[in-house]
Design a protein around this motif. Structure first.
Motif, PDB file in Angstrom:
ATOM      1  N   ARG A 116       0.562   0.948  56.055  1.00  0.00           N
ATOM      2  CA  ARG A 116       0.645   0.688  54.620  1.00  0.00           C
ATOM      3  C   ARG A 116       0.528   2.004  53.860  1.00  0.00           C
ATOM      4  N   ILE A 117       1.112   2.022  52.663  1.00  0.00           N
ATOM      5  CA  ILE A 117       1.065   3.232  51.845  1.00  0.00           C
ATOM      6  C   ILE A 117      -0.342   3.471  51.313  1.00  0.00           C
ATOM      7  N   TYR A 118      -0.972   2.404  50.838  1.00  0.00           N
ATOM      8  CA  TYR A 118      -2.262   2.543  50.165  1.00  0.00           C
ATOM      9  C   TYR A 118      -3.358   1.837  50.962  1.00  0.00           C
ATOM     10  N   GLU A 123      -4.814  -2.145  44.927  1.00  0.00           N
ATOM     11  CA  GLU A 123      -4.370  -2.762  43.675  1.00  0.00           C
ATOM     12  C   GLU A 123      -5.569  -3.115  42.797  1.00  0.00           C
ATOM     13  N   GLU A 169      -1.319   7.999  48.971  1.00  0.00           N
ATOM     14  CA  GLU A 169       0.137   7.953  48.849  1.00  0.00           C
ATOM     15  C   GLU A 169       0.768   9.229  49.393  1.00  0.00           C
ATOM     16  N   PHE A 278       9.190   2.109  47.929  1.00  0.00           N
ATOM     17  CA  PHE A 278       8.452   1.276  46.987  1.00  0.00           C
ATOM     18  C   PHE A 278       9.223  -0.011  46.723  1.00  0.00           C
ATOM     19  N   ASP A 283       3.014  -2.457  46.074  1.00  0.00           N
ATOM     20  CA  ASP A 283       3.149  -0.996  46.119  1.00  0.00           C
ATOM     21  C   ASP A 283       3.755  -0.464  44.818  1.00  0.00           C
ATOM     22  N   HIS A 287       1.955   2.214  42.504  1.00  0.00           N
ATOM     23  CA  HIS A 287       2.604   3.507  42.277  1.00  0.00           C
ATOM     24  C   HIS A 287       2.870   3.744  40.789  1.00  0.00           C
TER      25      HIS A 287
END
Length: 728
Positions: A116-118, A123, A169, A278, A283, A287
């Protein structure tokens, strides 16, 4: 507790039960909740704040609570209403608590090793940071110093959280083989080592978020939906200026000659969103939201006047205008509430705050990539984009009017503002009306100026003292016009004199009710000092209050709002006449004594110098400023003295030096081999004047002058870097 939390903690199903939701079902519900909250919150940007609140009350997730907090925050920040600020604070606190619980739950239930990116729960960390930032702004605007200090603490926490998300990120994208933009390789990268208390935003490769993405395939752009990639800002074959046919963005400024050095290229955006990276709605939300929040923070901190910025740097805050703007442009490319807020921040900066400044890169330099100026085509494209997304909003029409005003088309701007008088959001109506009042002042329409500022009193309670004062200034000009008219109308003279006296006397009685960091608003201090000065003079000279007024206070206000920069020759000539000593209405002996006051002479000459500068009479402007600079500094000290005039004169000298840098025809015959030396000396001259103002002791309007100084110093830094006059 949030609806999402209830889904996650549902009772464990019995063996053989088929009613338990699958992970896919839980994720689908979670996304539906997020998308519904974002869609409802976005209604705010279409002037439907009531519809936004109605939809957001149907859910109790942190995203819905954030949306409700944003609704109340927008009401409070646009109207400066204390009761609504308190309501916003309470809502944001509830949102923060709810998001914190969901963040911890997401972290506990995360599966290790997921690509995963984050980090899990990012969130919710973003929601918390959002709420903290809005709470901090409200706290700083609060009248209590204690509340303001709490706000700075929240600001610090938000900085740290946002920085952690951005580092995650960056690490993910580098793992995928993306690398830092080559445009930042020559020292262009942000150097905000103290931008956060944790010291993470240091401009190194490890934390640099200005990454280079490949353009998304145009075939994927499609139509706008709330969470999808919106594509490039200007991908249409028709230029955005043509799409906004009523706007004229033609440049009138001239360029400076090409330097022997190569200017440092500047990336126009921190990144181009890649639909392959994205594409997940969560995401995209993170972002666009992080870029919007962090970008806004860095930009706002960079605009803080020098005296206050030194205080902020002590506690670990330092703005980075370039990085902040790049991040806002990045966020604005997404068709969601984050992109809309980022777009509003950008347009407010370029059409509002930047319009106060004079020392900026030329339009031609901006087209070549210079940072710090006004990118007309890009802003026009952004405005087209926002108008198409939110066609019913008066905010974007308000911004159209400001574009016209900054292009010296004040009459055209007034037409848009008059057509945009009423909005479903009273706060937007208030903004529109205040701008209409200013533009009326700039075009010398004193009846409209008076009426519009008096209507400001009805629309919001930011500063009734200032509103009454400027309305009184308008009536004073009407009185002077009637007094000096060749066709004397005694009833008209008496009418305007009485009204001016009434409005001006009322202004100081309302001063001090609004405070910033436990101090009175600077303009209200200015108003109180002015009226005290005129009352003392009235008694000493034995004349009425309005006859004791010296320099045109309407022209002083025009100077302090930098209205001369928006005027055409006709309006400038009217300003020139309004600043004549012949406009005074006192008798001969009283008039003579008014003219002899040092600070009165200085205020008048500074205002006249700004007018002469805009008319192109630089020698006349410099002569006026030299007379001010020769005055004794001690003459400006006192409870009723106009202490802004002397530092303002220093700033105006810096502006004159910068004009010579940018306009080659003013330099006279210079050998090509001497040109670089000449430029260096002129830039150093400009810098020295700015440095003097930046180090000036406190004066009533130091924040207003300080914003212009800070922007000028940023421009000088850009110019010096481009010519290799500073270390990379």
């Amino acid at each position: 507790m949030s609806r999402i939390g209830a889904w996650f903690r549902g009772a464990a199903p019995q063996l053989g039960s088929s009613s338990a939701p699958s992970q896919a079902d839980l994720r689908a519900r979670r996304l539906a909740t997020l998308q519904a909250a974002i869609a409802n919150t976005s209604l705010i940007m279409n002037d439907d704040i009531d519809g936004a609140e109605k939809g957001l009350r149907e859910g109790d997730s942190p995203f819905h609570l954030l949306g409700l907090g944003i609704c109340t925050f927008m009401r409070s920040i646009l109207g400066f209403e204390k009761e609504i600020m308190l309501e916003a604070s309470n809502r944001l606190t509830a949102c923060e608590n709810s998001a914190w619980n969901e963040l911890k739950r997401a972290q506990r239930e995360a599966k290790p090793g997921e690509d995963r990116i984050y980090p899990p729960g990012s969130e919710y960390a973003l929601v918390i940071a959002d709420a903290q930032l809005m709470s901090a702004i409200i706290a700083v605007l609060h009248e209590s110093l204690t509340e303001a200090l709490k706000g700075f603490y929240k600001l610090r926490k938000a900085f740290i959280a946002l920085d952690e998300i951005m580092q995650a990120e960056t690490a993910y994208l580098k793992k995928k083989g993306l690398h830092s933009s080559s445009s930042l390789s020559n020292g262009q990268a942000a150097t905000s080592s103290s931008s956060t208390p944790s010291g993470r935003l240091n401009g190194t490769d490890d934390t640099d978020t200005d990454l280079e993405f490949e353009d998304a395939d145009e075939a994927h752009s499609g139509g706008h939906t709330p969470l999808n990639y919106a594509g490039h800002l200007a991908k249409d074959s028709i230029p955005p200026e043509k799409q906004l046919s009523q706007l004229s963005l033609n440049s009138k400024s001239t360029t400076r000659p090409e330097s022997k050095k190569t200017s440092i290229p500047v990336s126009s955006s921190s990144a181009i969103p890649d639909s392959d990276i994205f594409k997940d709605p969560v995401d995209i939300f993170i972002h666009s939201g992080v870029n919007m929040c962090f970008g806004s923070l860095l930009l706002l901190l960079s605009m803080v006047p020098p005296t206050f910025s030194r205080l902020l740097s002590i506690i670990g805050f330092k703005g980075d205008r370039e990085r902040g703007i790049n991040m806002l442009w990045q966020s604005s490319k997404f068709d969601n509430i984050n992109g809309a807020v980022a777009g509003l921040m950008l347009l407010s900066y370029y059409n509002g705050l930047l319009s106060f400044a004079d020392i900026l890169p030329s339009d031609q330099d901006v087209e070549k990539g210079a940072f710090g100026g006004y990118p007309k085509a890009r802003c026009s494209a952004l405005l087209v984009q926002m108008r198409s997304r939110y066609p019913d909003s008066g905010l974007w029409r308000f911004e159209e009017a400001r574009v016209l005003a900054n292009s010296r088309k004040l009459r055209d701007a007034l037409e848009i503002l008059k057509d945009n008088r009423e909005s479903k959001m009273r706060q937007v109506t208030a903004l529109n009306n205040f701008e209409m009042a200013l533009v009326s002042m700039f075009v010398h329409d004193y009846d409209d100026m008076r009426d519009n500022f008096l209507r400001c009193v009805e629309l919001n309670d930011w500063s009734p003292s200032l509103y009454y004062y400027i309305a009184g200034c308008a009536e004073l000009e009407n009185y002077r016009n009637a007094f000096h008219s060749t066709e004397k109308d005694e009833s008209l003279i008496h009418l305007h004199k009485k009204k001016a006296d009434e409005l001006l006397r009322k202004a100081p009685t309302l001063a001090g009710k609004k405070r910033f960091l436990a101090r009175p608003l600077p303009f209200e201090q200015f108003v109180a000092r002015k009226l005290q000065k005129w009352e003392e003079r009235s008694k000493a000279l034995g004349v009425d209050l309005v006859d004791a007024v010296g320099v045109s206070p309407a022209q002083e206000m025009t100077f302090l709002w930098n209205g001369t920069r928006k005027m055409q020759t006709a309006e400038l000539k009217l300003s020139e006449r309004a600043l004549s000593w012949d406009r005074l209405t006192a008798s001969g002996e009283a008039r003579k004594k008014i003219k002899e006051e040092i600070d009165e002479q200085a205020s008048r000459d500074v205002c006249r110098a700004a007018v002469e500068r805009e008319l192109g009479n630089l020698d006349s402007a410099r002569e006026l400023l030299d007379s001010v600079l020769a005055m004794d500094k001690m003459a400006f000290r006192g409870a009723t003295k106009d202490d802004y005039a002397l530092p303002a004169a220093h700033y105006e000298m810096a502006v004159l030096a910068w004009i010579e840098v940018q306009k080659p025809e003013l330099r006279g015959p210079i050998d090509e081999e001497d040109e670089e030396d000449w430029l260096y000396e002129k830039v150093e001259e400009c810098q020295s004047w700015l440095d003097k103002v930046a180090k000036w002791e406190a004066f009533v309007l130091d924040a207003r002058i300080g914003m212009r100084v800070q922007t000028g110093m940023d421009t000088i830094m850009w110019f010096k870097k481009g010519h290799g006059w500073t270390a990379a």
